[in-house]
Design an enzyme around this catalytic site. Structure first.
Site, PDB file in Angstrom:
ATOM      1  N   HIS A 112       0.859  -1.190   0.000  1.00 15.99           N
ATOM      2  CA  HIS A 112       0.000   0.000   0.000  1.00 15.99           C
ATOM      3  C   HIS A 112       0.897   1.242   0.000  1.00 15.99           C
ATOM      4  CE1 HIS A 112      -3.553   2.387   0.617  1.00 15.99           C
ATOM      5  NE2 HIS A 112      -2.859   3.081   1.512  1.00 15.99           N
ATOM      6  N   ALA A 182      10.490   3.277  -1.926  1.00 15.27           N
ATOM      7  CA  ALA A 182       9.914   2.385  -0.913  1.00 15.27           C
ATOM      8  C   ALA A 182       9.304   1.104  -1.492  1.00 15.27           C
ATOM      9  CB  ALA A 182       8.872   3.149  -0.089  1.00 15.27           C
TER      10      ALA A 182
HETATM   11  C1  GAR Z   1       1.129   1.047  -6.442  1.00 13.24           C
HETATM   12  O1  GAR Z   1       1.493   2.323  -6.008  1.00 13.24           O
HETATM   13  C2  GAR Z   1       0.483   0.276  -5.307  1.00 13.24           C
HETATM   14  O2  GAR Z   1       1.055   0.502  -4.056  1.00 13.24           O
HETATM   15  C3  GAR Z   1      -0.922   0.815  -5.345  1.00 13.24           C
HETATM   16  O3  GAR Z   1      -1.210   0.947  -6.730  1.00 13.24           O
HETATM   17  C4  GAR Z   1       0.001   1.141  -7.466  1.00 13.24           C
HETATM   18  C5  GAR Z   1       0.105   0.060  -8.527  1.00 13.24           C
HETATM   19  O4  GAR Z   1       1.186   0.281  -9.384  1.00 13.24           O
HETATM   20  N1  GAR Z   1      -1.835  -0.045  -4.655  1.00 13.24           N
HETATM   21  C6  GAR Z   1      -2.874   0.403  -3.957  1.00 13.24           C
HETATM   22  O5  GAR Z   1      -3.177   1.557  -3.897  1.00 13.24           O
HETATM   23  C7  GAR Z   1      -3.670  -0.686  -3.250  1.00 13.24           C
HETATM   24  N2  GAR Z   1      -4.496  -0.107  -2.229  1.00 13.24           N
HETATM   25  P1  GAR Z   1       1.826  -0.886 -10.250  1.00 13.24           P
HETATM   26  O6  GAR Z   1       0.695  -1.551 -11.041  1.00 13.24           O
HETATM   27  O7  GAR Z   1       2.773  -0.163 -11.171  1.00 13.24           O
HETATM   28  O8  GAR Z   1       2.517  -1.852  -9.346  1.00 13.24           O
END
Ligand code: GAR
Length: 204
Positions: A112, A182
């Site tokens: 998260h 992070a």
């Molecule tokens: C990431 O920042 C992840 O932490 C967030 O969505 C993004 C996905 O990026 N997740 C949430 O907000 C879940 N509550 P990615 O598809 O490039 O990994």
């Protein structure tokens, strides 16, 4: 050496999936192997990343299943069918009910993009989390990897890393910094940590 079987659930770009793939290649993840990628979105770029890395990938959508309950049943059967030991939610934008979390108790982790318990729970996902952090005016944010239970973003925390907010940040700039500094670090580290525990029988 025996490895824990990892499934990664995605919905979008899949940069966290990529961090996991790279970590397996470089040996940061050594106790587990990604055996399956599941997307709940047709056309998610994460699927191309899985394809490139030659990892089996499937699409399971709520629309095709007809209801949340049928969607979760399908997910459970796909994941059990693959003999998965650990499920990593990496940008998976669907809240899973107790039916799903109970089927894999202690075996699901999520990344998260904030320091839980700030800016988390229902409605806080993706860019919205960073918008909320900026509009509140916090000076430090970060990312959290935690176990998933029936409470959205409410399971036990495994790892966190703080990230500084800078003058002039936009949600997009902040999102990128939180990912780079992070998420892409702690998600692979936490995944390795939990895989190790699974192999040693610490998590039943
Ligand atoms: C990431 O920042 C992840 O932490 C967030 O969505 C993004 C996905 O990026 N997740 C949430 O907000 C879940 N509550 P990615 O598809 O490039 O990994």
């Amino acid at each position: 050496m025996k490895k824990a079987k990892i499934a990664v659930l995605v919905s979008g770009g899949g940069t966290n999936l990529q961090a996991l793939i790279d970590a397996e290649k470089s040996g940061i993840i050594n106790s587990g192997e990604i055996v399956l990628v599941v997307s709940n979105k047709v056309g998610a770029y994460a699927l191309e990343r899985a394809e490139k890395a030659r990892i089996s990938h499937v699409i399971v959508t709520k629309a095709e299943c007809g209801s949340q309950s049928a969607f979760e049943e399908k997910l459970i059967s796909v994941l059990k069918g693959a003999g998965v030991d650990l499920i990593v939610l990496a940008g998976f934008m669907s809240i899973l009910s107790e039916k799903f979390t109970r089927a894999f108790a202690g075996r699901i982790i999520n990344v998260h993009p904030s320091l839980i318990p700030s800016f988390c729970g229902k409605g806080y996902y993706g860019l919205r989390v960073h918008e909320a952090a900026l509009s509140y005016g916090v000076k430090v944010t970060g990312a959290t990897v935690h176990f998933v239970n029936e409470v959205p973003d409410g399971g036990k925390i495994i790892m966190q890393k703080a990230v500084e907010i800078k003058e002039g940040d936009t949600p997009e700039i902040l999102q990128k910094r939180v990912m780079e500094e992070a998420e892409w670090k702690i998600l692979p580290e936490a995944t390795e940590k939990i895989c190790k525990k699974i192999l040693s029988g610490d998590i039943l």
